[in-house]
Scaffold this active site. Structure first.
Site, short mmCIF file in Angstrom:
data_model
loop_
_atom_site.label_atom_id
_atom_site.label_comp_id
_atom_site.label_asym_id
_atom_site.label_seq_id
_atom_site.Cartn_x
_atom_site.Cartn_y
_atom_site.Cartn_z
N PHE A 19 -8.75 -2.68 1.99
CA PHE A 19 -9.00 -4.12 2.05
C PHE A 19 -9.38 -4.58 3.46
CE2 PHE A 19 -6.27 -8.14 2.57
CZ PHE A 19 -7.33 -9.01 2.31
N ASP A 67 -8.18 13.20 4.82
CA ASP A 67 -6.82 12.71 5.04
C ASP A 67 -6.52 12.65 6.53
OD1 ASP A 67 -3.91 12.53 5.07
OD2 ASP A 67 -4.02 13.15 2.96
N GLU A 90 -0.19 3.79 3.56
CA GLU A 90 0.32 3.30 2.27
C GLU A 90 0.85 1.91 2.59
OE1 GLU A 90 0.34 4.46 -0.79
OE2 GLU A 90 -0.72 6.29 -0.24
N THR A 91 0.52 0.91 1.73
CA THR A 91 0.74 -0.46 2.18
C THR A 91 1.55 -1.37 1.25
OG1 THR A 91 -1.36 -1.19 1.20
CG2 THR A 91 -1.43 -0.47 3.49
N THR A 132 2.20 -4.13 11.62
CA THR A 132 2.38 -5.28 10.73
C THR A 132 3.52 -6.17 11.23
OG1 THR A 132 3.14 -5.92 8.51
CG2 THR A 132 3.83 -3.77 9.27
N ASP A 133 3.50 -7.44 10.80
CA ASP A 133 4.61 -8.34 11.15
C ASP A 133 5.92 -7.88 10.50
OD1 ASP A 133 4.00 -9.01 8.52
OD2 ASP A 133 4.05 -11.18 8.83
N GLU A 134 5.80 -7.07 9.44
CA GLU A 134 7.01 -6.68 8.69
C GLU A 134 7.94 -5.79 9.50
OE1 GLU A 134 6.46 -5.94 4.51
OE2 GLU A 134 4.52 -6.95 4.55
N TYR A 156 8.52 0.64 3.45
CA TYR A 156 7.17 0.45 4.02
C TYR A 156 7.28 -0.02 5.47
CZ TYR A 156 3.02 -2.31 5.27
OH TYR A 156 1.95 -2.87 5.96
N ALA A 158 9.72 0.08 7.52
CA ALA A 158 10.37 1.05 8.42
C ALA A 158 9.38 2.15 8.81
CB ALA A 158 11.60 1.65 7.73
N SER A 159 8.54 2.56 7.86
CA SER A 159 7.54 3.59 8.18
C SER A 159 6.53 3.03 9.19
CB SER A 159 6.80 4.03 6.91
OG SER A 159 7.72 4.50 5.97
N LYS A 160 6.13 1.77 8.99
CA LYS A 160 5.20 1.16 9.92
C LYS A 160 5.85 0.98 11.31
CE LYS A 160 1.59 -0.29 9.29
NZ LYS A 160 0.23 0.35 9.37
P1 NAD Z 1 -5.08 -0.92 1.71
O1 NAD Z 1 -3.94 -0.37 0.94
O2 NAD Z 1 -6.01 -1.89 1.05
O3 NAD Z 1 -5.99 0.27 2.25
C1 NAD Z 1 -5.46 1.42 2.83
C2 NAD Z 1 -6.59 2.44 2.96
O4 NAD Z 1 -6.05 3.60 3.60
C3 NAD Z 1 -7.16 2.88 1.62
O5 NAD Z 1 -8.58 2.87 1.65
C4 NAD Z 1 -6.63 4.30 1.45
O6 NAD Z 1 -7.50 5.14 0.68
C5 NAD Z 1 -6.51 4.76 2.90
N1 NAD Z 1 -5.51 5.82 3.07
C6 NAD Z 1 -4.23 5.83 2.62
N2 NAD Z 1 -3.64 6.99 2.95
C7 NAD Z 1 -4.56 7.71 3.65
C8 NAD Z 1 -4.55 8.98 4.29
N3 NAD Z 1 -3.46 9.76 4.25
N4 NAD Z 1 -5.65 9.40 4.93
C9 NAD Z 1 -6.77 8.62 4.96
N5 NAD Z 1 -6.84 7.42 4.37
C10 NAD Z 1 -5.75 6.96 3.72
O7 NAD Z 1 -4.44 -1.53 3.03
P2 NAD Z 1 -4.83 -2.83 3.86
O8 NAD Z 1 -4.19 -4.00 3.25
O9 NAD Z 1 -6.29 -2.83 4.11
O10 NAD Z 1 -4.04 -2.54 5.23
C11 NAD Z 1 -4.67 -1.87 6.32
C12 NAD Z 1 -3.68 -1.74 7.46
O11 NAD Z 1 -3.23 -3.04 7.86
C13 NAD Z 1 -2.43 -0.95 7.12
O12 NAD Z 1 -2.06 -0.17 8.22
C14 NAD Z 1 -1.38 -2.04 6.83
O13 NAD Z 1 -0.08 -1.56 7.09
C15 NAD Z 1 -1.81 -3.09 7.83
N6 NAD Z 1 -1.45 -4.47 7.46
C16 NAD Z 1 -1.79 -4.99 6.26
C17 NAD Z 1 -1.46 -6.31 5.96
C18 NAD Z 1 -1.86 -6.94 4.65
O14 NAD Z 1 -1.47 -8.09 4.38
N7 NAD Z 1 -2.63 -6.28 3.79
C19 NAD Z 1 -0.77 -7.09 6.89
C20 NAD Z 1 -0.41 -6.52 8.13
C21 NAD Z 1 -0.78 -5.21 8.40
P1 TYD Z 2 3.09 -8.81 -1.18
O1 TYD Z 2 1.68 -9.21 -1.46
O2 TYD Z 2 3.61 -7.58 -1.85
O3 TYD Z 2 3.22 -8.71 0.41
P2 TYD Z 2 4.54 -8.47 1.32
O4 TYD Z 2 5.66 -8.08 0.47
O5 TYD Z 2 4.08 -7.34 2.18
O6 TYD Z 2 4.75 -9.75 2.05
O7 TYD Z 2 4.07 -10.01 -1.56
C1 TYD Z 2 3.96 -11.30 -0.97
C2 TYD Z 2 5.12 -12.13 -1.46
O8 TYD Z 2 4.99 -12.32 -2.88
C3 TYD Z 2 6.48 -11.45 -1.27
O9 TYD Z 2 7.45 -12.43 -0.94
C4 TYD Z 2 6.79 -10.87 -2.63
C5 TYD Z 2 6.11 -11.83 -3.58
N1 TYD Z 2 5.64 -11.22 -4.85
C6 TYD Z 2 6.04 -11.77 -6.09
O10 TYD Z 2 6.79 -12.75 -6.17
N2 TYD Z 2 5.57 -11.16 -7.22
C7 TYD Z 2 4.76 -10.07 -7.20
O11 TYD Z 2 4.36 -9.55 -8.27
C8 TYD Z 2 4.36 -9.54 -5.92
C9 TYD Z 2 3.45 -8.34 -5.83
C10 TYD Z 2 4.82 -10.16 -4.77
#
Ligand code: NAD
Ligand code: TYD
Length: 344
Positions: A19, A67, A90-91, A132-134, A156, A158-160
């Protein structure tokens, strides 16, 4: 500090078929005509080459399916790049609650492999680690600063946090040129429909229920994905090595209010919203103090109201994109079946 130059460089983007990574690539190709990009992505369930469809066959990028834990492959790629943007992970928190293994292996060990490759590639000018903020955990009031303690509460997060501190440790120990960014919850087009906003939008479009955890009172700070990508790019150019930068919109909303807005935008009934048992260890609120990045000149450009409308519109107009994912993915269904087994 002198700005780092990006145009004319070759950069590695890990997780570029996800994404945020894919939106970041689009931004960079638009902004830097002489940039070359190598994308390394394993195409896990969350990765999708369709996501790069609008970049088309731009000759400036090369896609490598692989990978980040593949040491030899990673070392080979590092020989050809001058900068790294590490998004791959993994997210999804819910998945980490069901099975944390892949989170530790990808988010922690995968980041370790990349940092080791960086150690052996002194020509690489900088490495942006996307955290991440998490990692901070939850707080009911106030805002987290970059210097606050990390108290992650999900596997998640904790891994980040492990990866975030490993990146820092490699800077302190080996002097590596690492910049860390900590964005808040992103939303926008092309987000995998297991995350809150795209799940609720697509379920509502299908007339299915919207599973709202607990009382729906948890609060998230919603950041439009393009605002985040601009923040990451700025941190890469102007951020100090060894430093972390929060990226948040300060646009906080309770989940229940977001769910109501979604059904309203789609002209659906609020009755689709179903309260389901809460997520285990569910963080109540994330909130960031973003003065540090703002001091470098970053501002958000898209309010939650406008961004949500654009996002909902995109899912309405791109049903083929998300339906393919929802339909093809036995994994998607079996995951939810397992997760919701006792939660109906
Ligand atoms: P996503 O899950 O949409 O995409 C993750 C991508 O990583 C996928 O294309 C997947 O195929 C690839 N991937 C996973 N494991 C892999 C591996 N072992 N080797 C190579 N590629 C691999 O995630 P996203 O939402 O785009 O998040 C991207 C980054 O931003 C992550 O590090 C996430 O922790 C961080 N982040 C996301 C958010 C959010 O709201 N989505 C917020 C803060 C931080
Ligand atoms: P999510 O998109 O999983 O992001 P994060 O947990 O990383 O913040 O969830 C956003 C918020 O929405 C979180 O408070 C959990 C809630 N949520 C639901 O209530 N129902 C759902 O099916 C999902 C996926 C999330």
């Amino acid at each position: 500090m002198k700005e780092r130059v990006l145009d004319g460089k070759t950069i590695l983007v890990t997780g570029g078929a996800g994404f945020i990574g894919s939106r970041f690539i689009r931004l960079m190709l638009g902004r830097y005509p002489k940039l070359r990009i190598i994308i390394l992505d394993a195409l896990t369930y969350a990765g999708n080459l369709d996501i790069l469809r609008d970049v088309g066959c731009d000759p400036r990028y090369e896609f490598i399916r692989g990978d980040i834990r593949d040491k030899k492959l990673v070392a080979g790629i590092f020989e050809h790049v001058q900068a790294v943007f590490h998004f791959a992970a993994e997210t999804h928190v819910d998945r980490s609650i069901v099975d944390a293994g892949e989170f530790v292996l990808t988010d922690v060990f995968g980041s370790f492999i990349l940092l080791e490759a960086l150690r052996r590639a002194p020509h690489v000018e900088f490495f942006v680690h996307v955290s991440t903020d998490e990692v901070y955990g939850s707080r009911d009031e106030g805002f987290f600063k970059e210097t606050d303690a990390l108290n992650p509460s999900s596997p998640y997060a904790a891994s980040k946090a492990g990866a975030d501190r490993l990146a820092y440790a490699y800077h302190v120990t080996y002097g590596l040129p690492v910049v860390i960014v900590r964005p808040s919850n992103n939303y926008g087009s092309h987000q995998y429909p297991e995350k809150f906003i795209p799940l609720f939008v697509t379920n509502a479009m299908e007339g299915r229920s919207l599973p709202l955890y607990g009382k729906g009172l948890n609060v998230r700070d919603w950041l439009f994905v393009e605002d985040n990508c601009r923040g990451i790019e700025l941190a890469a150019r102007c951020g100090a090595f060894g430093e972390a930068y929060n990226i948040g919109a300060n646009d906080e909303h309770r989940n229940i209010d977001v769910a109501k807005r979604i059904v309203k935008l789609l002209g659906k009934s609020k009755d689709l919203i179903k309260f389901v048992p809460d997520r285990l260890g569910h963080d109540r609120r994330y909130a960031l103090n973003c003065r540090k990045l703002r001091a470098l000149g970053w501002r958000t450009e898209v309010s939650f109201e406008a961004g949500l409308e654009r996002t909902v519109q995109w899912y309405v107009e791109n049903e083929d994109w998300w339906r393919k994912i929802k339909e093809r993915s036995a994994d998607f269904k079996s995951f939810y079946a397992a997760y919701y087994k006792d939660r109906k």
